[in-house]
Design a protein around this motif. Structure first.
Motif, mmCIF file in Angstrom:
data_model
loop_
_atom_site.group_PDB
_atom_site.id
_atom_site.type_symbol
_atom_site.label_atom_id
_atom_site.label_comp_id
_atom_site.label_asym_id
_atom_site.label_seq_id
_atom_site.Cartn_x
_atom_site.Cartn_y
_atom_site.Cartn_z
ATOM 1 N N GLN A 107 8.461 59.885 -26.405
ATOM 2 C CA GLN A 107 9.114 58.583 -26.299
ATOM 3 C C GLN A 107 10.539 58.648 -26.832
ATOM 4 O OE1 GLN A 107 7.723 55.688 -24.764
ATOM 5 N NE2 GLN A 107 9.956 55.392 -24.814
ATOM 6 N N GLU A 108 10.735 59.392 -27.930
ATOM 7 C CA GLU A 108 12.078 59.535 -28.512
ATOM 8 C C GLU A 108 13.009 60.240 -27.535
ATOM 9 O OE1 GLU A 108 15.373 61.493 -30.365
ATOM 10 O OE2 GLU A 108 13.562 62.603 -29.805
ATOM 11 N N HIS A 109 12.490 61.264 -26.854
ATOM 12 C CA HIS A 109 13.307 61.983 -25.870
ATOM 13 C C HIS A 109 13.605 61.106 -24.648
ATOM 14 C CE1 HIS A 109 12.608 65.490 -28.323
ATOM 15 N NE2 HIS A 109 13.291 66.252 -27.496
ATOM 16 N N ALA A 110 12.656 60.269 -24.292
ATOM 17 C CA ALA A 110 12.898 59.343 -23.180
ATOM 18 C C ALA A 110 14.019 58.370 -23.529
ATOM 19 C CB ALA A 110 11.615 58.588 -22.844
ATOM 20 N N ASP A 111 13.981 57.872 -24.748
ATOM 21 C CA ASP A 111 15.002 56.917 -25.191
ATOM 22 C C ASP A 111 16.366 57.578 -25.347
ATOM 23 O OD1 ASP A 111 12.989 55.028 -25.282
ATOM 24 O OD2 ASP A 111 12.652 55.239 -27.440
ATOM 25 N N ARG A 112 16.370 58.805 -25.866
ATOM 26 C CA ARG A 112 17.636 59.481 -26.186
ATOM 27 C C ARG A 112 18.227 60.229 -25.010
ATOM 28 N NH1 ARG A 112 18.547 64.561 -28.624
ATOM 29 N NH2 ARG A 112 16.316 64.789 -29.059
ATOM 30 N N LEU A 113 17.374 60.856 -24.187
ATOM 31 C CA LEU A 113 17.865 61.704 -23.106
ATOM 32 C C LEU A 113 17.638 61.122 -21.715
ATOM 33 C CD1 LEU A 113 16.640 65.190 -24.461
ATOM 34 C CD2 LEU A 113 18.884 64.130 -24.747
ATOM 35 N N GLY A 114 16.960 59.983 -21.664
ATOM 36 C CA GLY A 114 16.732 59.349 -20.370
ATOM 37 C C GLY A 114 15.636 59.990 -19.540
ATOM 38 N N TRP A 115 14.736 60.724 -20.183
ATOM 39 C CA TRP A 115 13.607 61.303 -19.453
ATOM 40 C C TRP A 115 12.697 60.211 -18.905
ATOM 41 C CZ3 TRP A 115 11.229 65.705 -22.997
ATOM 42 C CH2 TRP A 115 12.143 66.759 -23.075
ATOM 43 N N ASN A 116 12.143 60.449 -17.725
ATOM 44 C CA ASN A 116 11.011 59.655 -17.243
ATOM 45 C C ASN A 116 9.759 60.390 -17.709
ATOM 46 O OD1 ASN A 116 12.641 57.799 -15.811
ATOM 47 N ND2 ASN A 116 12.787 59.203 -14.090
#
Length: 339
Positions: free
Chosen positions: A288-297
């Motif tokens: 979730q942190e990577h989704a928020d920070r890097l825009g991952w789906n």
């Protein structure tokens, strides 16, 4: 014409059967084996015996819950490997007998591919959230730690994997030396919530490419306990929460570092996680942190699909059925195999 697949999973210590019709799950029944807890790990002989006791009632219940007749089945999908040979033989033999009696095709399923395709299980017709191709999948369990580039349902490439121990094994082995029982992963996850993740710096390997290594981490954790217990016999009990938090933090950091590198190098924005360790709260929080920070789906499996289950076998069988990718009745299980 409806495609109705019965999936059978018996690769380790869970006996499971599921029915999927046109990609939608109608049932998913799992019988677990508590007998192994007393031994601190899965005992292969006991596992295969329990599968023999469980498989008939489990399959019967799956068909009953699905609200179908066995004659409605289009094919039977079964886990062919990898796994424990004795356990696999039970599922394979049962699949052969039932498919022969019903005169329907058999579909052999790679257990690792099934974990990846668990993201495509629909629990209803309106359930449409699933990864777009290509996507990266971090497959983490007691026996596997892999980064897989998934180009289609049948085109998967392992681009990184552990060169020694798996992440799930590191959780369980370190939990065992702390006396936390088996399986240790869920216990570590629970205790880590009350600890300081940076209390004890642990070894991090420097492995080239996208490969993993967890043997050095296990060794450094063992040496830490040995040295501290020598001066304080109550060390583990007194610092249990901090030890679990530090262990979990380090494992997750190692996993995400390589996954982040792969996603950046390949320019892939669709990222999923699968396998037993995908139930870990820190792994999910990191995604979730990577989704928020890097825009991952990101795609996190439902908890019921993180462990071994037949629904993932059935959905894999569903896609293979459409390609008429069947196997013969002489198909033998294999204990080791890669994607």
């Amino acid at each position: 014409m409806d495609i109705t697949i019965l999936g059978i999973e018996s690769s380790c210590d869970d006996t499971s059967a599921a029915v999927i019709r046109n990609g939608v799950m109608l049932s998913n029944v799992i019988a677990s084996q508590a007998v192994h807890e007393a031994y601190g790990g899965v005992v292969p002989e006991l596992a295969s015996r329990a599968h023999q006791q469980n498989i008939v009632p489990v399959v019967s219940e799956a068909i009953k819950r699905a609200g179908i007749d066995k004659r409605d089945l289009s094919a039977i999908a079964f886990t062919r490997g990898p796994g424990l040979m004795g356990s696999l033989l039970v599922g394979t033999s049962f699949a052969k007998g039932l498919a022969s009696a019903l005169q329907i095709p058999m579909i052999d399923v790679n257990h690792l591919q099934a974990h990846v395709l668990a993201h495509f299980i629909k629990e209803s017709e309106s359930d449409v959230r699933q990864p777009s191709f290509p996507f990266l999948c971090l497959l983490v369990s007691g026996g596997n730690s892999q980064i897989i580039l998934v180009k289609s349902y049948k085109d998967m490439q392992v681009i990184g994997q552990t060169i020694d121990d798996a992440a799930g094994e590191a959780f369980d082995k370190c939990a065992k030396v702390m006396g936390l029982g088996y399986p240790g992963g869920p216990v570590v996850d629970r205790l880590a919530k009350e600890g300081d993740p940076k209390a004890f710096p642990l070894s991090r390997p420097h492995i080239p490419g996208y490969n993993y290594s967890f043997s050095g981490l296990k060794t450094s954790f063992l040496y830490l306990l040995r040295d501290e217990i020598a001066s304080d016999p109550a060390f583990v009990e007194r610092r249990k929460n901090d030890l679990c938090a530090s262990l979990q933090y380090t494992i997750v950091e190692i996993l995400m570092d390589k996954l982040r590198k792969a996603a950046k190098d390949l320019g892939v924005n669709e990222v999923a996680v699968a396998g037993g360790v995908s139930a870990n709260s820190a792994v999910r929080a990191a995604f979730q942190e990577h989704a928020d920070r890097l825009g991952w789906n990101i795609y996190l499996p439902k908890f019921s699909f993180t462990t071994d289950n037949a629904a993932m076998v059935a959905i894999t069988g569903y896609y293979k059925y459409q390609d008429k990718d069947f196997c013969g009745f002489d198909a033998a299980p294999f204990a080791r195999v890669t994607i």
